[in-house]
Each structure stands twice: as C-alpha cells, then as structure tokens.
Design an enzyme around this catalytic site. Sequence first.
Site, short mmCIF file in Angstrom:
data_model
loop_
_atom_site.label_atom_id
_atom_site.label_comp_id
_atom_site.label_asym_id
_atom_site.label_seq_id
_atom_site.Cartn_x
_atom_site.Cartn_y
_atom_site.Cartn_z
N GLU A 111 0.81 -1.22 0.00
CA GLU A 111 0.00 0.00 0.00
C GLU A 111 0.85 1.28 0.00
OE1 GLU A 111 -0.51 0.28 4.81
OE2 GLU A 111 -1.69 1.47 3.43
N ASP B 133 1.17 -9.32 4.10
CA ASP B 133 -0.01 -8.99 4.91
C ASP B 133 -1.34 -9.23 4.18
OD1 ASP B 133 1.90 -8.09 6.70
OD2 ASP B 133 1.71 -6.00 6.11
O1 F6P Z 1 4.25 -5.19 5.80
C1 F6P Z 1 5.03 -6.31 6.03
C2 F6P Z 1 5.49 -6.37 7.44
O2 F6P Z 1 6.24 -7.56 7.61
C3 F6P Z 1 4.40 -6.26 8.50
O3 F6P Z 1 3.68 -7.45 8.67
C4 F6P Z 1 5.19 -5.84 9.71
O4 F6P Z 1 4.42 -5.13 10.65
C5 F6P Z 1 6.24 -4.94 9.11
O5 F6P Z 1 6.35 -5.29 7.73
C6 F6P Z 1 7.60 -5.07 9.77
O6 F6P Z 1 8.44 -4.13 9.22
P1 F6P Z 1 10.02 -4.09 9.39
O7 F6P Z 1 10.60 -5.05 8.41
O8 F6P Z 1 10.37 -2.69 9.09
O9 F6P Z 1 10.33 -4.51 10.79
#
Ligand code: F6P
Length: 342
Positions: free
Chosen positions: A98, A123
């Site tokens: 998104e 997600d």
């Molecule tokens: O959007 C994918 C995702 O893995 C989410 O499920 C999670 O909240 C976020 O990214 C984690 O982000 P990062 O890799 O920045 O810790």
Amino acid sequence: MLTGGGDCPGLNAVIRAVARRLLDRGWEVEGVREGWRGLVEARSSPFGYREISGLLPRGGTILGTSRTNPFRLDGGVEAVLRNFEALGLDALVAIGGEDTLGVAARLYEEQGFPVVGVPKTIDNDLSATDYTFGFDTAVWVCTEAIDRLHTTAESHNRVMVVEVMGRHTGWIAVMSGIAGGADVILIPEHPITVEAACDDIRRRHQRGKDFSIVVVSEGYELTYASGEQRAVTQEAALDQFGHVRLGGVGEALAHEIEQRTGFETRVTVLGHVQRGGSPTPRDRVLATRYGLKAADLVHEGRFGRMAALHGDSIVDVSLAEATAELKTVPPGWYEVARAFFG
Ligand code: F6P
C-alpha cells in the site's frame, strides 16, 4: 522496475518475469536500487538475461528495498521526476504494498507518471486483488510453526501463544490459525476480549485438553470486557509512511492468560522468518503471472494500473482503487476460524 517496502518471498520471481517478457519484446530494462530511494538518488543498473537467471526460487529482492517516501522528502518528487528522465526511462514497474503503490498512484494522478503496479505483501491487505504474492509463503511458514508448537504444547500441558505479522489486518493469523487448528485467534478487525479468550481456553481444558494454541496478530489491541483497549508497539516513532513498529502483543497476552487461567504459558514471535526464504510454488506462480501482466501493461502503455488476481484470472485494476483502503478480514472468514475456538 523497483521493489519497495518490506521484502517478501516472490519479489525476485516478479523481477524475472517482468524483465524476461520486456527483453523478449525488445525493451531495455533497468533495475532501480532500494525502492523509491533509488529514483530520488538516481541509482539503477541495466538488466539483461544474465541478471535474471536463477531468480525464480530466490527469497528477498536482488534490487534491495527501502521505506523511502518521496512525498515526505524535501524535493523528493522533483528528484524522482528529474532522475527518471535523466536515466532515459519510459515506464516504471513498481512492485510493492500500500505504501509503495500509494506513491505510484499519487505520481500517476498528480504528474501523469508512467507507472504500473504489482501487489506485494505478506499482509494481504491490498484492495482490488484477491491475494498479494508473498502471503501464501507467510501462511505456510506460520502453519508449519503452529504444527511444531502443537507437539511441544501437548507434551508440557502448556498454552502456546504465537504472534504473527500482518500489521493492521489479521489475514496471516486467520489463515494460518485455521490451517494449524488454533484454539483461539485474535485479530485487529474483530477483537474478542482477553476474558473471552481465557474462557475459551478454560472450556477446552475442562473438556480434557491440557494444552492450547493461541494465534495473535501483531496489530491486535488488548481488549477487555470493560471496553478498555491497549495497543502494544515496539516504539512510538513513525516511519515515512506514518506507521508505528508493531510487536510485543504476544508477550502481553501470554502474561494475561497465565495470570487469569493459571495455565503455564509460553510465547513464540515468528517475526521476519515469515518474510524470509524461498517462495511457495503458489507464490512463484502468482508472482510470475503478475510480472508478465505488468510487462504487458507497460508494453500497451496502460499506466496507472495494477496487476490483480480475481478468482483464478489475472486482470488489471486502477492503482487508485487498490490503494484507497486496506483490505480487512471479512466477518465470514473470522467465523470459519471461530467455529473451532475453545
Ligand atoms: O508489511 C510487512 C510487514 O512484515 C508487516 O507485517 C510488519 O508489521 C512490518 O512489515 C515489519 O516491518 P520491518 O521489516 O520494518 O520490521
């Protein structure tokens, strides 16, 4: 093309398919480094047949990724437009969720930027498509973990809380919870109370089952019968797209369950394991079909569109529609999960 946001199994399969089809049609292909940051900083390199060899099963993204939002940087959008022209590019394939596709949609609407999108995210929260690629792999990883936790939970008569990703939607929790036979599943869209979850666990134990599996989505807010709700986050700071870093609700929930039921409880946070490694066959096929569709859209000059899955068909939808709102878990899906609670 560029890959933006959190990485996801199947990104390299999309890159391969986009490049393969465009190269076959006589286009020259460039890989932009690290998402929108690569266009802000003019970092890209040419892609030929050699660069895309061996990519299909490979996890991560060979282009690198970032959560850079040009709309939040001083002169960011101007830099994207300037560098796009300076690099001699005619079209962009943006592979992202998104946030990345939200930028693409705005650039198309406001600047007539020639971009097409491919829906990526573990997600599964993008609208206008039935599934995003990467989701199936994440569900597979979580289901495998739940299966493994079942046997150790049973041996020790324990409650096992499994925290999964998904940000503000519970797709991963619901699907892996159903597949893994979870006894309670807590998700942001349909927040059952902590008291109700404990009742389900107690009821199960009264029926002679001495162990339980509880799946909780990272975006679930601890919800109490009093009406109080408490979000659990890693840090208050927001990223360039305005997101907080989620995580930790599993630990808080496990503490509540142990205190309230007296059952010994342990927590497993699956974290980035859900995003790493090789895509499932289903994700490889979906990513490949999305990549070919995106290349076709570029070839036909049909910008502002995104490849999407409707039923079993690959179609195209507008980027604006895909990014207008999050696709949440419908009540019907949660009811399927709920039939097995307790
Ligand atoms: O959007 C994918 C995702 O893995 C989410 O499920 C999670 O909240 C976020 O990214 C984690 O982000 P990062 O890799 O920045 O810790």
